[in-house]
Design an enzyme around this catalytic site. Structure first.
Site, mmCIF file in Angstrom:
data_model
loop_
_atom_site.group_PDB
_atom_site.id
_atom_site.type_symbol
_atom_site.label_atom_id
_atom_site.label_comp_id
_atom_site.label_asym_id
_atom_site.label_seq_id
_atom_site.Cartn_x
_atom_site.Cartn_y
_atom_site.Cartn_z
ATOM 1 N N CYS A 121 36.365 22.800 50.955
ATOM 2 C CA CYS A 121 34.897 22.943 50.943
ATOM 3 C C CYS A 121 34.176 21.603 51.035
ATOM 4 O O CYS A 121 32.973 21.566 51.278
ATOM 5 C CB CYS A 121 34.454 23.707 49.700
ATOM 6 N N HIS A 262 27.014 22.755 48.812
ATOM 7 C CA HIS A 262 28.030 23.727 49.211
ATOM 8 C C HIS A 262 27.665 25.076 48.602
ATOM 9 O O HIS A 262 27.198 25.150 47.463
ATOM 10 C CB HIS A 262 29.402 23.256 48.713
ATOM 11 N N ASN A 292 30.516 32.208 51.071
ATOM 12 C CA ASN A 292 31.118 30.875 51.076
ATOM 13 C C ASN A 292 31.931 30.710 52.366
ATOM 14 O O ASN A 292 32.991 31.316 52.521
ATOM 15 C CB ASN A 292 32.012 30.738 49.840
HETATM 16 O O1 UT7 Z 1 34.227 26.999 47.310
HETATM 17 C C1 UT7 Z 1 35.409 26.636 46.698
HETATM 18 C C2 UT7 Z 1 35.274 26.574 45.250
HETATM 19 N N1 UT7 Z 1 35.196 27.893 44.687
HETATM 20 C C3 UT7 Z 1 34.269 28.135 43.790
HETATM 21 O O2 UT7 Z 1 33.453 27.296 43.524
HETATM 22 C C4 UT7 Z 1 34.305 29.477 43.071
HETATM 23 C C5 UT7 Z 1 34.174 29.246 41.588
HETATM 24 N N2 UT7 Z 1 34.263 30.450 40.796
HETATM 25 C C6 UT7 Z 1 33.308 31.434 40.778
HETATM 26 O O3 UT7 Z 1 32.371 31.368 41.540
HETATM 27 C C7 UT7 Z 1 33.412 32.525 39.763
HETATM 28 O O4 UT7 Z 1 34.370 32.187 38.786
HETATM 29 C C8 UT7 Z 1 33.761 33.910 40.370
HETATM 30 C C9 UT7 Z 1 32.588 34.444 41.150
HETATM 31 C C10 UT7 Z 1 34.990 33.798 41.265
HETATM 32 C C11 UT7 Z 1 34.059 34.924 39.253
HETATM 33 O O5 UT7 Z 1 32.973 34.988 38.338
HETATM 34 P P1 UT7 Z 1 33.270 34.918 36.761
HETATM 35 O O6 UT7 Z 1 31.975 35.130 36.083
HETATM 36 O O7 UT7 Z 1 33.972 33.621 36.494
HETATM 37 O O8 UT7 Z 1 34.175 36.172 36.541
HETATM 38 P P2 UT7 Z 1 35.672 36.227 35.971
HETATM 39 O O9 UT7 Z 1 36.635 35.580 36.886
HETATM 40 O O10 UT7 Z 1 35.639 35.767 34.559
HETATM 41 O O11 UT7 Z 1 35.933 37.793 35.975
HETATM 42 C C12 UT7 Z 1 35.282 38.614 35.062
HETATM 43 C C13 UT7 Z 1 35.755 40.028 35.279
HETATM 44 C C14 UT7 Z 1 37.275 40.177 35.322
HETATM 45 O O12 UT7 Z 1 37.605 41.351 34.651
HETATM 46 P P3 UT7 Z 1 38.219 41.301 33.170
HETATM 47 O O13 UT7 Z 1 39.499 40.552 33.324
HETATM 48 O O14 UT7 Z 1 37.203 40.569 32.344
HETATM 49 O O15 UT7 Z 1 38.364 42.732 32.834
HETATM 50 C C15 UT7 Z 1 37.565 40.359 36.798
HETATM 51 O O16 UT7 Z 1 38.719 41.143 37.017
HETATM 52 O O17 UT7 Z 1 35.266 40.530 36.520
HETATM 53 C C16 UT7 Z 1 36.342 41.104 37.253
HETATM 54 N N3 UT7 Z 1 36.075 40.927 38.670
HETATM 55 C C17 UT7 Z 1 35.345 41.819 39.381
HETATM 56 N N4 UT7 Z 1 34.729 42.958 39.022
HETATM 57 C C18 UT7 Z 1 34.045 43.610 39.981
HETATM 58 C C19 UT7 Z 1 36.460 39.937 39.482
HETATM 59 N N5 UT7 Z 1 35.996 40.134 40.727
HETATM 60 C C20 UT7 Z 1 35.309 41.301 40.687
HETATM 61 C C21 UT7 Z 1 34.595 42.024 41.651
HETATM 62 N N6 UT7 Z 1 33.982 43.166 41.247
HETATM 63 N N7 UT7 Z 1 34.505 41.643 42.927
#
Ligand code: UT7
Length: 338
Positions: A121, A262, A292
C-alpha cells in the site's frame, strides 16, 4: 560551509494524473448475499460501500494502459518523450516481465526504461520517491509513475475478513523536471519494519512457497491479514510520519491544503487527520466508492480531488500511506507545472 541538503538541480513536478477502473461495481449488498456479512457491518467498520472488480483473467495492464494514456494526454506529452516508467504494484500481470515493460511497449514509450516496484500500500509513495531521485539528480526529465492493483486476484471471496475490504484500480501521474525553486516534491520520508511481515502477506506468491497443487489447496495464494494488529500500527504510523514530514519542512496544519491518505479504512484516516490537526474537509476520501485498491489509492484519490476542484496548480498536498511489509511513507509536494 555547504548546506546540509544540497539544492537539487531540478525539482520533480507532478503535472498530471490519469486513472482507470474496471466497469464492474460490487456493492456491500451483493457481498451480503454471498457471505455472512452486512452492509451495516462493512460501512460502520470501514466506511466502504462498494468497490470495482476486474473480470477473471483481466490483468493490471488492462487498467495501466488507459490510465497512462489519459495521464499523458492531460499532460500534453507524447509517450516517446518519456525517459522512464515505474509501476507500483503487488499484482503485476506476471512476475516476469514487469508490467512496466508491458506498458512501455503498449503506449509506444520507445526511449523509456521500465521497472515495477513492490511496496504494497506504500507502493505509490515509494515509486514517486524513486522517480523524484531520478529527476532531482538530472538523470531523467519525464517519468510516468503508476500505482495499480488487481486485488481481486489475491482475494479469497469466501473470506469475509478480507474480501469486503479491497478493490481494483490504477492511477498514473507524470513527473517532470522543473526549476529547482518551482512547484513539485519537497519532502519525502519512508520507513519499514519487517518484524510483523507475516501479519499481512500472501504466503504462496514467490519462491518460499511455490504454487504447488498442495499450496493452492491450502489457500496459501490468498491474502492473509491480522486486521486488528495492522489497524493499530496503521493509525500510529500514518499519524507519526505525516507529522514528521510536516515538522521537517516547517509546516503547520494551516499550511496543508489537502491530505491524500491511503484508503484502507475511514477509522484509520480520521484519527490520522485528527492527530496532525487537519480537518476532514481537507482530507480526500473515496474508499466508500472504491475500497482499498492498495498501490492505486493515492493516485485515484488525487484524480478525484482534481475532478472536484480541490486539487489545483499550487495546492500544498501531503500524501501518506501504510501497508504490508510493514512499510509506510509520506510525501509533501506542491501540485502542477511551474
Ligand atoms: O491497506 C493495507 C493495510 N490494511 C489495513 O490497514 C486494514 C487494517 N484493519 C482494519 O481495517 C480492520 O481491522 C478491519 C476492517 C479489517 C476489521 O475491523 P475490526 O473492527 O478490527 O474487526 P475485528 O477484526 O476485530 O472483527 C470483529 C468481528 C469478528 O468476529 P468475532 O471474532 O468478534 O466474533 C470478525 O469475525 O467481526 C467479524 N467480522 C465480520 N463480521 C461481519 C470480520 N469481518 C466481517 C464482515 N462482516 N465482513
Amino acid at each position: 560551509m555547504p548546506p546540509l541538503t544540497p539544492m537539487p538541480v531540478a525539482r520533480a513536478q507532478v503535472v498530471a494524473v490519469g486513472t482507470a477502473l474496471p466497469e464492474r461495481r460490487v456493492s456491500n449488498a451483493e457481498l451480503a448475499c454471498r457471505l455472512d456479512t452486512t452492509d451495516e457491518w462493512i460501512v460502520s467498520r470501514t466506511g466502504i460501500r462498494e468497490r470495482r472488480v476486474c473480470e477473471p483473467g483481466q490483468g493490471l495492464i488492462t487498467l495501466a494502459e488507459p490510465a497512462a494514456r489519459r495521464c499523458l494526454e492531460r499532460a500534453g506529452v507524447a509517450a516517446s518523450d518519456i525517459d522512464g516508467i515505474i509501476v507500483a504494484t503487488i499484482t503485476p500481470d506476471m512476475v516476469m516481465p514487469a508490467t512496466a515493460n508491458l506498458l512501455q511497449h503498449r503506449i509506444g514509450a520507445t526511449r523509456a526504461w521500465a521497472f515495477d516496484v513492490a511496496n504494497a500500500c506504500n507502493g505509490f509513495v515509494a515509486a514517486l520517491a524513486n522517480a523524484t531521485m531520478w529527476i532531482e539528480s538530472g538523470r531523467a526529465k519525464r517519468i510516468l509513475v503508476l500505482g495499480g492493483d488487481v486485488m481481486s486476484s489475491l482475494i479469497d471471496w469466501k473470506d469475509r475478513n478480507t474480501c469486503v475490504l479491497f478493490g481494483d484500480g490504477c492511477g498514473a501521474v507524470l513527473v517532470e523536471a522543473g526549476p529547482a525553486d518551482g512547484p513539485g516534491v519537497v519532502g519525502i520520508e519512508m520507513h519499514s519494519d519487517g518484524g510483523p511481515a507475516a501479519e499481512l502477506c500472501v504466503p504462496c506468491s514467490g519462491s518460499a512457497i511455490p504454487a504447488t497443487p498442495e499450496a493452492l489447496a491450502r489457500g496459501q495464494h490468498f491474502l492473509k491479514q491480522n486486521g486488528k494488529m495492522i489497524f493499530t500500527h496503521a493509525v500510529r504510523r500514518m499519524a507519526e510520519i505525516a507529522a514528521s514530514v510536516m515538522r521537517s519542512n516547517g509546516l503547520t496544519a494551516a499550511d496543508i491544503d489537502l491530505v491524500v491518505p491511503h484508503q484502507a479504512n475511514l477509522r484509520i484516516i480520521q484519527p490520522t487527520a485528527e492527530r496532525i490537526g487537519v480537518p476532514m474537509s481537507k482530507v480526500v476520501v473515496n474508499l466508500d466508492r472504491l475500497g482499498n485498491t492498495t498501490a492505486a489509492t493515492i493516485p485515484l484519490a488525487l484524480a478525484d480531488a482534481e475532478a472536484d476542484g480541490r486539487l489545483v496548480a499550487g495546492s500544498r498536498v501531503l500524501l501518506v500511506a501504510f501497508g504490508g511489509g510493514l512499510t509506510w511513507g509520506a510525501v509533501y509536494l506542491t501540485w502542477g507545472r511551474s
